[in-house]
Design an enzyme around this catalytic site. Sequence first.
Site, PDB file in Angstrom:
ATOM      1  N   GLU A   1       0.828  -1.211   0.000  1.00 43.85           N
ATOM      2  CA  GLU A   1       0.000   0.000   0.000  1.00 43.85           C
ATOM      3  C   GLU A   1       0.859   1.257   0.000  1.00 43.85           C
ATOM      4  O   GLU A   1       0.548   2.233  -0.693  1.00 43.85           O
ATOM      5  CB  GLU A   1      -0.944   0.014   1.208  1.00 43.85           C
ATOM      6  CG  GLU A   1      -2.142  -0.876   1.064  1.00 43.85           C
ATOM      7  CD  GLU A   1      -3.176  -0.367   0.066  1.00 43.85           C
ATOM      8  OE1 GLU A   1      -2.992   0.710  -0.541  1.00 43.85           O
ATOM      9  OE2 GLU A   1      -4.176  -1.063  -0.111  1.00 43.85           O
TER      10      GLU A   1
ATOM     11  N   GLU B   1       1.709   6.471  -7.031  1.00 44.55           N
ATOM     12  CA  GLU B   1       0.662   7.400  -7.474  1.00 44.55           C
ATOM     13  C   GLU B   1       1.106   8.849  -7.302  1.00 44.55           C
ATOM     14  O   GLU B   1       0.837   9.687  -8.162  1.00 44.55           O
ATOM     15  CB  GLU B   1      -0.642   7.130  -6.722  1.00 44.55           C
ATOM     16  CG  GLU B   1      -1.316   5.855  -7.162  1.00 44.55           C
ATOM     17  CD  GLU B   1      -2.678   5.647  -6.535  1.00 44.55           C
ATOM     18  OE1 GLU B   1      -3.099   6.489  -5.710  1.00 44.55           O
ATOM     19  OE2 GLU B   1      -3.321   4.653  -6.886  1.00 44.55           O
TER      20      GLU B   1
END
Length: 103
Positions: free
Chosen positions: A49, A56
């Site tokens: 994660e 991103e």
Amino acid sequence: IAAVALAAGPVLGPIVAGVCTVIAGCIVGLDIAEWATIIICCGLVIHGELCNTAMEAIVDLATQELHPLAKRAKDIAAASVYVLSITAAIVGVLVFAHALGFI
């Protein structure tokens, strides 16, 4: 770690799941190998994660426009976390099924 968790909201879910898994492991009475397996899986999902969130952010920094390659990079990063999470869930089911005497 708390600052990272707050900055990276998606990490909150795996942390909560990890805490619930640790509580369940204490109730069931996992052995040392089972604990090691569970802890490694929890750590890998949180790591995944965090890497996804970082990728991103890098893509957002590199381009402000909607670009097919930017979308592809984000989709692949998210898919890798999905695969890792499903794998960790399967391992968790196997560990707890063994600890409870089902297998």
